[in-house]
Design a protein around this motif. Structure first.
Motif, mmCIF file in Angstrom:
data_model
loop_
_atom_site.group_PDB
_atom_site.id
_atom_site.type_symbol
_atom_site.label_atom_id
_atom_site.label_comp_id
_atom_site.label_asym_id
_atom_site.label_seq_id
_atom_site.Cartn_x
_atom_site.Cartn_y
_atom_site.Cartn_z
ATOM 1 N N ARG A 180 0.852 -1.179 0.000
ATOM 2 C CA ARG A 180 0.000 0.000 0.000
ATOM 3 C C ARG A 180 0.890 1.232 0.000
ATOM 4 O O ARG A 180 2.091 1.140 0.217
ATOM 5 C CB ARG A 180 -0.876 0.016 1.261
ATOM 6 N N CYS A 181 0.263 2.378 -0.220
ATOM 7 C CA CYS A 181 0.992 3.649 -0.205
ATOM 8 C C CYS A 181 1.564 3.869 1.196
ATOM 9 O O CYS A 181 0.835 3.814 2.185
ATOM 10 C CB CYS A 181 0.023 4.761 -0.588
ATOM 11 N N MET A 182 2.885 4.106 1.282
ATOM 12 C CA MET A 182 3.513 4.288 2.596
ATOM 13 C C MET A 182 3.038 5.564 3.276
ATOM 14 O O MET A 182 3.033 5.661 4.498
ATOM 15 C CB MET A 182 5.041 4.335 2.458
ATOM 16 N N ALA A 183 2.635 6.542 2.480
ATOM 17 C CA ALA A 183 2.245 7.832 3.058
ATOM 18 C C ALA A 183 0.861 7.768 3.690
ATOM 19 O O ALA A 183 0.656 8.254 4.801
ATOM 20 C CB ALA A 183 2.290 8.921 1.991
ATOM 21 N N CYS A 184 -0.113 7.156 2.988
ATOM 22 C CA CYS A 184 -1.489 7.231 3.486
ATOM 23 C C CYS A 184 -2.141 5.866 3.657
ATOM 24 O O CYS A 184 -3.227 5.777 4.232
ATOM 25 C CB CYS A 184 -2.333 8.115 2.569
ATOM 26 N N GLY A 185 -1.525 4.797 3.160
ATOM 27 C CA GLY A 185 -2.109 3.467 3.316
ATOM 28 C C GLY A 185 -3.118 3.112 2.237
ATOM 29 O O GLY A 185 -3.721 2.041 2.292
ATOM 30 N N GLY A 186 -3.306 3.992 1.257
ATOM 31 C CA GLY A 186 -4.257 3.720 0.177
ATOM 32 C C GLY A 186 -3.800 2.557 -0.691
ATOM 33 O O GLY A 186 -2.617 2.210 -0.714
ATOM 34 N N THR A 187 -4.764 1.920 -1.408
ATOM 35 C CA THR A 187 -4.371 0.833 -2.307
ATOM 36 C C THR A 187 -3.738 1.428 -3.562
ATOM 37 O O THR A 187 -4.071 2.533 -3.991
ATOM 38 C CB THR A 187 -5.579 -0.031 -2.712
ATOM 39 N N VAL A 213 -1.388 4.329 -9.213
ATOM 40 C CA VAL A 213 -1.786 5.574 -8.553
ATOM 41 C C VAL A 213 -2.448 5.201 -7.228
ATOM 42 O O VAL A 213 -3.277 4.289 -7.172
ATOM 43 C CB VAL A 213 -2.742 6.393 -9.442
ATOM 44 N N CYS A 214 -2.062 5.894 -6.150
ATOM 45 C CA CYS A 214 -2.648 5.621 -4.835
ATOM 46 C C CYS A 214 -4.104 6.088 -4.832
ATOM 47 O O CYS A 214 -4.403 7.228 -5.188
ATOM 48 C CB CYS A 214 -1.862 6.340 -3.747
ATOM 49 N N ALA A 215 -5.004 5.170 -4.405
ATOM 50 C CA ALA A 215 -6.428 5.498 -4.373
ATOM 51 C C ALA A 215 -6.727 6.528 -3.285
ATOM 52 O O ALA A 215 -7.774 7.178 -3.310
ATOM 53 C CB ALA A 215 -7.249 4.236 -4.127
ATOM 54 N N GLY A 216 -5.796 6.700 -2.331
ATOM 55 C CA GLY A 216 -6.034 7.660 -1.247
ATOM 56 C C GLY A 216 -5.517 9.057 -1.578
ATOM 57 O O GLY A 216 -6.277 10.015 -1.601
ATOM 58 N N CYS A 217 -4.198 9.159 -1.845
ATOM 59 C CA CYS A 217 -3.594 10.494 -1.999
ATOM 60 C C CYS A 217 -3.215 10.799 -3.448
ATOM 61 O O CYS A 217 -2.651 11.856 -3.730
ATOM 62 C CB CYS A 217 -2.364 10.611 -1.101
ATOM 63 N N GLU A 218 -3.500 9.862 -4.362
ATOM 64 C CA GLU A 218 -3.219 10.026 -5.782
ATOM 65 C C GLU A 218 -1.732 10.115 -6.117
ATOM 66 O O GLU A 218 -1.345 10.554 -7.197
ATOM 67 C CB GLU A 218 -3.977 11.240 -6.352
HETATM 68 ZN ZN LIG Z 1 -1.387 7.522 -0.716
#
Ligand SMILES: [Zn+2]
Length: 240
Positions: A180-187, A213-218
């Motif tokens: 997952r995205c290390m910054a926000c945990g998004g998929t 592309v991170c689904a949370g923070c893009e």
């Molecule tokens: Zn993210």
């Protein structure tokens, strides 16, 4: 020596003895603590390292005993609580922001709650159905932890993030998942190169065709040398 390290590991040893079906968990924990302290004294090993090594050895033994004994009796140990389909989600105390990032890279959701005072974190984790990761050994004495309603994983602050990750993974019997995205945990969602081309550094665009592309923070990701270094560190950290 820092009494909190001894206190935290004593609770961990006691839990292992219980899982292994030992008759005298307290006495066994005292013996194991003594062994780790002897290593500190005789070999000059750092306390957190001596205790962590001893705990890892005892964990493997306890897991063996527990599976031979069958899972019918006694409380379910932490490593048997989760499986692939029901992975744990984590609430990390404020000093474990680094560990939260690495847990996300390992594919797990990990949250921080800076708005919640430290002493309220166990209740917050319980309310949200999260596993609490903490460096505060006193948390293990809390009734909701001792009674088994909240899973709390204590890690010493003196260990490196990789060592903390290793302990948490062993404790809960976890494996690496899709990062997952290390910054926000998004998929991380596979995305066609053409859709993100303006955001790709020109030299990267020449040799990489796969993007996420991170689904949370893009945020935009690709498997470059940075990603490979992270994966190598994760593989080392979770190896038994
Ligand atoms: Zn993210």
């Amino acid at each position: 020596m820092d009494g909190r390290i001894e206190h935290g590991f004593r609770a961990r040893f006691r839990a292992l003895a219980l899982a292994a079906g030992g008759a005298d968990p307290e006495g066994w924990a005292t013996g194991t603590v003594g062994e780790a302290l002897a290593r500190v004294r005789n070999e000059g090993t750092a306390p957190s390292r001596a205790f962590a090594d001893t705990w890892i050895r005892e964990l493997h033994l306890a897991r063996g005993d527990w599976s031979r004994r069958g899972s019918g009796s006694g409380p379910t140990p932490p490593w048997a609580r989760f499986d692939e389909a029901h992975p744990p989600r984590f609430l990390c105390d404020p000093s474990l922001g680094g560990l939260a990032r690495w847990l996300r890279a390992a594919g797990y959701e990990a949250f921080l709650a800076p708005e919640v005072p430290g002493y309220r974190l166990p209740e917050e984790a319980l309310r949200r159905g999260l596993v609490l990761l903490t460096t505060e050994a006193e948390v293990l004495d809390r009734r909701i932890v001792a009674a088994g309603s909240l899973v709390a994983v204590w890690v010493p602050s003196a260990l490196t993030v990789a060592e903390q990750l290793h302990m948490a993974f062993l404790d809960l019997g976890l494996a690496l998942r899709e990062p997952r995205c290390m910054a926000c945990g998004g998929t991380l969602v596979p995305t066609p190169k053409e859709a993100v081309r303006p955001r790709i550094p020109p030299r990267t665009a020449l040799w990489k065709d796969e993007y996420f592309v991170c689904a949370g923070c893009e945020g935009l990701f690709w498997r470059g040398t940075h990603w490979e270094r992270i994966e190598a560190t994760l593989r080392r950290a979770v190896a038994a």
